[in-house]
Design an enzyme around this catalytic site. Structure first.
Site, PDB file in Angstrom:
ATOM      1  N   LYS A 203       6.728   2.216  17.181  1.00 58.43           N
ATOM      2  CA  LYS A 203       6.641   3.491  16.451  1.00 58.43           C
ATOM      3  C   LYS A 203       8.013   4.177  16.370  1.00 58.43           C
ATOM      4  O   LYS A 203       8.438   4.666  15.320  1.00 58.43           O
ATOM      5  CB  LYS A 203       5.651   4.398  17.180  1.00 58.43           C
ATOM      6  CG  LYS A 203       5.633   5.822  16.730  1.00 58.43           C
ATOM      7  CD  LYS A 203       4.953   5.951  15.411  1.00 58.43           C
ATOM      8  CE  LYS A 203       5.014   7.377  14.894  1.00 58.43           C
ATOM      9  NZ  LYS A 203       4.210   7.555  13.708  1.00 58.43           N
ATOM     10  N   CYS A 257       7.883  13.985  12.830  1.00 62.65           N
ATOM     11  CA  CYS A 257       8.057  12.589  13.253  1.00 62.65           C
ATOM     12  C   CYS A 257       9.510  12.157  13.194  1.00 62.65           C
ATOM     13  O   CYS A 257      10.139  11.902  14.209  1.00 62.65           O
ATOM     14  CB  CYS A 257       7.231  11.670  12.356  1.00 62.65           C
ATOM     15  SG  CYS A 257       5.517  12.158  12.309  1.00 62.65           S
TER      16      CYS A 257
HETATM   17  N1  SAJ Z   1      13.569  12.214   3.408  1.00 54.97           N
HETATM   18  C1  SAJ Z   1      14.832  12.205   2.849  1.00 54.97           C
HETATM   19  N2  SAJ Z   1      15.215  11.117   2.135  1.00 54.97           N
HETATM   20  C2  SAJ Z   1      14.383  10.046   1.952  1.00 54.97           C
HETATM   21  C3  SAJ Z   1      13.116  10.050   2.539  1.00 54.97           C
HETATM   22  C4  SAJ Z   1      12.726  11.156   3.263  1.00 54.97           C
HETATM   23  O1  SAJ Z   1      15.612  13.155   2.995  1.00 54.97           O
HETATM   24  O2  SAJ Z   1      14.805   9.106   1.283  1.00 54.97           O
HETATM   25  C5  SAJ Z   1      13.148  13.370   4.202  1.00 54.97           C
HETATM   26  C6  SAJ Z   1      11.888  14.045   3.677  1.00 54.97           C
HETATM   27  O3  SAJ Z   1      12.174  14.974   2.685  1.00 54.97           O
HETATM   28  C7  SAJ Z   1      11.346  14.670   4.936  1.00 54.97           C
HETATM   29  C8  SAJ Z   1      11.719  13.663   6.015  1.00 54.97           C
HETATM   30  O4  SAJ Z   1      12.775  12.900   5.492  1.00 54.97           O
HETATM   31  O5  SAJ Z   1      11.979  15.888   5.218  1.00 54.97           O
HETATM   32  C9  SAJ Z   1      10.617  12.741   6.456  1.00 54.97           C
HETATM   33  O6  SAJ Z   1       9.835  12.324   5.346  1.00 54.97           O
HETATM   34  P1  SAJ Z   1       9.249  10.856   5.192  1.00 54.97           P
HETATM   35  O7  SAJ Z   1       8.467  10.813   3.940  1.00 54.97           O
HETATM   36  O8  SAJ Z   1      10.337   9.864   5.331  1.00 54.97           O
HETATM   37  O9  SAJ Z   1       8.378  10.646   6.491  1.00 54.97           O
HETATM   38  P2  SAJ Z   1       7.149  11.434   7.165  1.00 54.97           P
HETATM   39  O10 SAJ Z   1       7.693  12.233   8.309  1.00 54.97           O
HETATM   40  O11 SAJ Z   1       6.310  12.125   6.171  1.00 54.97           O
HETATM   41  O12 SAJ Z   1       6.322  10.171   7.742  1.00 54.97           O
HETATM   42  C10 SAJ Z   1       6.994   9.247   8.577  1.00 54.97           C
HETATM   43  C11 SAJ Z   1       6.654   7.831   8.102  1.00 54.97           C
HETATM   44  N3  SAJ Z   1       7.475   6.848   8.779  1.00 54.97           N
HETATM   45  C12 SAJ Z   1       8.158   5.898   8.100  1.00 54.97           C
HETATM   46  O13 SAJ Z   1       8.178   5.844   6.905  1.00 54.97           O
HETATM   47  C13 SAJ Z   1       8.915   4.914   8.927  1.00 54.97           C
HETATM   48  C14 SAJ Z   1       5.179   7.562   8.356  1.00 54.97           C
HETATM   49  O14 SAJ Z   1       4.856   6.223   8.036  1.00 54.97           O
HETATM   50  C15 SAJ Z   1       4.871   7.835   9.836  1.00 54.97           C
HETATM   51  O15 SAJ Z   1       3.491   7.607  10.124  1.00 54.97           O
HETATM   52  C16 SAJ Z   1       5.159   9.279  10.116  1.00 54.97           C
HETATM   53  O16 SAJ Z   1       6.575   9.469   9.906  1.00 54.97           O
HETATM   54  C17 SAJ Z   1       4.800   9.585  11.552  1.00 54.97           C
HETATM   55  O17 SAJ Z   1       3.692  10.137  11.769  1.00 54.97           O
HETATM   56  O18 SAJ Z   1       5.526   9.195  12.459  1.00 54.97           O
END
Ligand code: SAJ
Length: 427
Positions: A203, A257
């Site tokens: 994780k 996360c």
């Molecule tokens: N973000 C960026 N650039 C990107 C992608 C995301 O700046 O290219 C930012 C988003 O705006 C946000 C943050 O990162 O602020 C996180 O967003 P996210 O969509 O990447 O992730 P979460 O927190 O919504 O969900 C993540 C996921 N993990 C992965 O993709 C490895 C999800 O699968 C997990 O289950 C979740 O964390 C968790 O519960 O840990």
């Protein structure tokens, strides 16, 4: 395993409880927060997630799902409580400890306990197991004990909970098998058995991979602003390479996360994790960078007379969750500097009265000097200059790279996109 008790009814626990109840199991959801219990048993729901409301309503109506403040004797127990970060950047495991303690009187021979909360490596066997064994039962012998991380993406939780592959780590093999059997009742993806500490690390590795990749994209954005290229175009083209997948820059990384979990890994081995720690700091520095861009658009104006329409408050697009939100961090910093803000987010319902928030886009933009796009909600992705005519100033900062900057410039706005050179208003 016909009866399941889910401890913690937040963004993960509630959807998991509802999905289990929909398979016909009798599910008891446990939470200490009375408002959450009322939200589930009576409504309105405290979590916004596509598909969740209907499922919860039908499972409560069928009697398969009930929310209450204490556990009861069940075949299986799932712990899905928050594990936030302390001010010292350590995992705060108090809720996990309390949840484990609350289960002790109810454990019976043959039952299964699964920890789902994101935790530092070793938590299941080092912290949860000794607490549960206060029942007089031996873990891995009298009852089974596993760690299984949820990997669902907010906004797609109901789909991903069933479709994603699921890692189930047991403190021994029969525990892993028992855990796999529970998840097989609703997971259509592959179920992979391993040991508990590996599952805990999996994780953390997943979210750290994403955090480091976003930090790289943010660093590219800062380089692009200095050197003079458009990072969005450059990343789009680089991603045509068959083995390159750069993520997107932005105002920082939020949520409970990705902005948190890398620290659990880094703190487990501080001397071995310089890259992870640096990535965290780069991402945490982005809100301050956005504030610097705001300062550069407001030169010559006092902050109090400079009105900023902040569009978006949640941590990412199309969710209502503001935990660790970089947009909120920007809003805090701008408030501290004395800027006049009007914050609008179509998803965030419970707004902190200390921020001057408005309930529609027009009210946010009308008379504003700067449109500051902080979250790429669907409602904002196609924002048109015609919707912003009522602004007093014609300044735009797009932190998510979603607006058609050239069109806005042709329409008479000065546009600054994070990761590219500012575009000036045509003369
Ligand atoms: N973000 C960026 N650039 C990107 C992608 C995301 O700046 O290219 C930012 C988003 O705006 C946000 C943050 O990162 O602020 C996180 O967003 P996210 O969509 O990447 O992730 P979460 O927190 O919504 O969900 C993540 C996921 N993990 C992965 O993709 C490895 C999800 O699968 C997990 O289950 C979740 O964390 C968790 O519960 O840990």
């Amino acid at each position: 395993m016909e009866t399941v008790c889910v401890v913690g009814l937040g963004y993960i626990g509630l959807p998991t409880a509802a999905i289990l109840a929909a398979t016909g199991k009798h599910v008891v959801g446990v939470d200490l927060n009375e408002k959450i219990l009322e939200a589930i048993n009576v409504g309105p729901l405290h979590v916004e997630e596509p598909g969740l409301l209907d499922l919860v309503v039908s499972c409560v109506a069928s009697g398969n799902l009930a929310a209450q403040d204490t556990p009861e004797v069940c075949d299986a127990y799932i712990i899905a409580v928050p594990t936030p970060l302390t001010v010292n950047l350590q995992a705060d495991l108090q809720s996990v400890q309390a949840a484990a303690r609350s289960l002790v009187p109810f454990l019976r021979p043959g039952c299964l306990v699964v920890l789902e909360s994101t935790s530092p490596p070793g938590t299941t066997s080092g912290l949860v197991q000794p607490i549960l064994e206060q029942s007089g039962l031996r873990a891995g012998v009298d009852f089974m004990l596993c760690y299984s991380p949820e990997r669902v993406l907010p906004g797609r939780i109901m789909v991903e909970l069933t479709q994603n592959d699921r890692v189930v780590g047991g403190i021994n093999q029969i525990s892993a098998q028992a855990g796999a059997e529970l998840y097989a009742s609703f997971v259509t993806g592959e179920i992979i058995e391993t040991d508990a500490i590996t599952a805990e690390a999996v994780k953390l590795i997943e979210n750290t991979f994403r955090d480091v990749n976003i930090a790289l994209a943010n660093e590219f954005a800062l380089i692009a602003e200095t050197v003079g290229f458009n990072v969005w175009e450059a990343i789009r083209l680089a991603n045509h390479h068959p083995r390159v997948r750069v993520l997107s820059p932005g105002p920082g990384v939020g949520g409970h996360c990705i902005a948190v979990d890398p620290w659990f890994l880094a703190q487990a081995a501080p001397g071995q994790s310089p890259l992870i720690q640096l990535a965290r700091r780069i991402n945490d520095g982005m809100p301050e960078h956005v504030v610097e861009l705001v300062r550069s658009t407001s030169i010559g104006r006092t902050p109090t007379e400079y009105v900023i329409a902040c569009l978006g408050m949640s941590f990412k697009a199309d969710v209502d969750d503001i935990r660790e939100s970089p947009a909120m961090r920007v809003i805090h910093l701008l408030t501290e500097e004395g800027y006049s803000l009007r914050c609008f987010d179509p998803h965030v319902k419970r707004l902190d009265p200390k921020f001057r928030s408005v309930t529609d886009l027009h009210a946010a933009l009308s008379g504003a000097d700067l449109l500051l796009l902080l979250v790429d909600h669907s409602e904002f992705r196609n924002l048109q200059p015609t919707q912003a005519w009522s602004m007093a100033g014609k300044q735009v900062i797009d932190t998510r790279g979603v607006l058609d900057a050239e069109f806005w410039v042709r329409s008479g706005f000065a546009v600054q996109v994070v990761g590219s050179h500012p575009s000036r208003k045509p003369d």
